[in-house]
Enzyme design. Structure first.
Site, PDB file in Angstrom:
ATOM      1  N   HIS A  24       0.975  -1.214  -0.066  1.00 34.52           N
ATOM      2  CA  HIS A  24       0.081  -0.031  -0.045  1.00 34.52           C
ATOM      3  C   HIS A  24       0.917   1.318   0.084  1.00 34.52           C
ATOM      4  O   HIS A  24       2.154   0.895   0.220  1.00 34.52           O
ATOM      5  CB  HIS A  24      -0.847   0.158   1.371  1.00 34.52           C
ATOM      6  CG  HIS A  24      -2.138  -1.131   1.098  1.00 34.52           C
ATOM      7  ND1 HIS A  24      -2.613  -1.562   2.312  1.00 34.52           N
ATOM      8  CD2 HIS A  24      -2.660  -1.313   0.181  1.00 34.52           C
ATOM      9  CE1 HIS A  24      -3.618  -2.601   1.922  1.00 34.52           C
ATOM     10  NE2 HIS A  24      -3.558  -2.212   0.493  1.00 34.52           N
ATOM     11  N   GLY A  71      -3.017  -2.138  -7.791  1.00 34.24           N
ATOM     12  CA  GLY A  71      -3.884  -2.768  -7.001  1.00 34.24           C
ATOM     13  C   GLY A  71      -5.670  -2.319  -7.100  1.00 34.24           C
ATOM     14  O   GLY A  71      -6.385  -3.194  -7.277  1.00 34.24           O
ATOM     15  N   ASP A  76      -4.463  -6.491  -7.403  1.00 38.85           N
ATOM     16  CA  ASP A  76      -4.658  -7.555  -6.621  1.00 38.85           C
ATOM     17  C   ASP A  76      -5.289  -8.756  -6.755  1.00 38.85           C
ATOM     18  O   ASP A  76      -4.836  -9.913  -6.446  1.00 38.85           O
ATOM     19  CB  ASP A  76      -5.388  -6.800  -5.414  1.00 38.85           C
ATOM     20  CG  ASP A  76      -4.772  -5.654  -4.600  1.00 38.85           C
ATOM     21  OD1 ASP A  76      -3.471  -5.731  -4.665  1.00 38.85           O
ATOM     22  OD2 ASP A  76      -5.369  -4.696  -3.949  1.00 38.85           O
ATOM     23  N   ASP A  96      -1.188  -1.399   4.790  1.00 43.23           N
ATOM     24  CA  ASP A  96      -1.479  -0.646   5.689  1.00 43.23           C
ATOM     25  C   ASP A  96      -2.783  -0.594   6.536  1.00 43.23           C
ATOM     26  O   ASP A  96      -3.783  -0.566   6.060  1.00 43.23           O
ATOM     27  CB  ASP A  96      -1.342   1.004   5.123  1.00 43.23           C
ATOM     28  CG  ASP A  96      -1.607   2.102   5.850  1.00 43.23           C
ATOM     29  OD1 ASP A  96      -1.541   1.874   7.185  1.00 43.23           O
ATOM     30  OD2 ASP A  96      -1.787   3.300   5.554  1.00 43.23           O
ATOM     31  N   HIS A 103     -10.327  -0.292  -2.185  1.00 45.59           N
ATOM     32  CA  HIS A 103     -10.279  -1.663  -2.774  1.00 45.59           C
ATOM     33  C   HIS A 103     -10.265  -2.807  -1.624  1.00 45.59           C
ATOM     34  O   HIS A 103      -9.467  -3.756  -2.094  1.00 45.59           O
ATOM     35  CB  HIS A 103      -9.435  -2.015  -4.020  1.00 45.59           C
ATOM     36  CG  HIS A 103      -7.685  -1.649  -3.460  1.00 45.59           C
ATOM     37  ND1 HIS A 103      -7.515  -0.420  -3.034  1.00 45.59           N
ATOM     38  CD2 HIS A 103      -6.781  -2.696  -3.612  1.00 45.59           C
ATOM     39  CE1 HIS A 103      -6.051  -0.599  -2.747  1.00 45.59           C
ATOM     40  NE2 HIS A 103      -5.915  -1.917  -3.022  1.00 45.59           N
ATOM     41  N   ASP A 106     -11.007  -6.546  -2.190  1.00 48.89           N
ATOM     42  CA  ASP A 106      -9.783  -7.103  -3.148  1.00 48.89           C
ATOM     43  C   ASP A 106      -8.802  -7.430  -2.283  1.00 48.89           C
ATOM     44  O   ASP A 106      -8.190  -8.661  -2.380  1.00 48.89           O
ATOM     45  CB  ASP A 106      -9.278  -6.210  -4.414  1.00 48.89           C
ATOM     46  CG  ASP A 106     -10.512  -5.666  -5.332  1.00 48.89           C
ATOM     47  OD1 ASP A 106     -11.377  -6.721  -5.614  1.00 48.89           O
ATOM     48  OD2 ASP A 106     -10.216  -4.628  -5.835  1.00 48.89           O
ATOM     49  N   ARG A 112      -7.167 -13.864   1.559  1.00 46.01           N
ATOM     50  CA  ARG A 112      -8.051 -15.135   1.741  1.00 46.01           C
ATOM     51  C   ARG A 112      -7.284 -16.235   0.782  1.00 46.01           C
ATOM     52  O   ARG A 112      -7.165 -17.462   1.176  1.00 46.01           O
ATOM     53  CB  ARG A 112      -9.468 -14.941   1.650  1.00 46.01           C
ATOM     54  CG  ARG A 112     -10.406 -16.255   1.592  1.00 46.01           C
ATOM     55  CD  ARG A 112     -11.680 -15.765   1.219  1.00 46.01           C
ATOM     56  NE  ARG A 112     -12.461 -17.102   0.993  1.00 46.01           N
ATOM     57  CZ  ARG A 112     -12.446 -17.727  -0.374  1.00 46.01           C
ATOM     58  NH1 ARG A 112     -11.613 -17.521  -0.952  1.00 46.01           N
ATOM     59  NH2 ARG A 112     -13.114 -18.828  -0.216  1.00 46.01           N
TER      60      ARG A 112
END
Length: 146
Positions: A24, A71, A76, A96, A103, A106, A112
């Site tokens: 980030h 991203g 992402d 961050d 987003h 995402d 995950r």
């Protein structure tokens, strides 16, 4: 140039293990410093990064990076696809936790997928140091198929 959906699989082909690098905005400087310090080890890998992060890594470390989209514009998700396809051996994602991300969905999906597909993931410099210095990661350099 960022790799878009029209890029051929030949352009994504790799002959060595790959690491995905994401950061980030507030963490980009830290990731660049970390990558510069670990330049020798990272140069043995194919490196994928989201757009701005990849551009900074190339410019400030001299590493060759396969840049994807930014991203928020799908980068992402592109990294998530590489994770799902087991095309990366680890994910270094300096995120961050104090700044809301537009987003965020995402970001959560990417993390995950990394957990779901058992991809070692570092979300801060301390964990990234553990991963990059792991004998298991170094073994991948010596034998990408083992």
């Amino acid at each position: 140039m960022a790799l878009g959906s029209s890029e051929s699989s030949k352009e994504l082909a790799q002959d060595k293990p790959a690491i995905a690098l994401v950061a980030h905005d507030a963490c980009k400087k830290d990731l660049v410093e970390w990558a510069r310090f670990n330049r020798g080890t990272l140069s043995a890998f194919t490196l994928y990064a989201t757009g701005t992060t990849g551009a900074r890594l190339e410019a400030e470390t001299g590493l060759k990076v396969r840049r994807l989209l930014s991203g928020p514009y799908g980068g992402d998700a592109q990294i998530g696809a590489l994770v799902s396809e087991k095309r990366v051996c680890c994910l270094i994602f300096f995120w961050d936790p104090l700044t809301p991300q537009p987003h965020d969905v995402d970001v959560k999906a990417l993390l995950r997928l990394a957990v779901l597909h058992n991809i070692p993931t570092a979300c801060n410099r301390a964990t990234a140091d553990f991963l990059i210095s792991s004998p298991l990661l170094k073994r991948l350099i010596a034998d990408p198929n083992g």
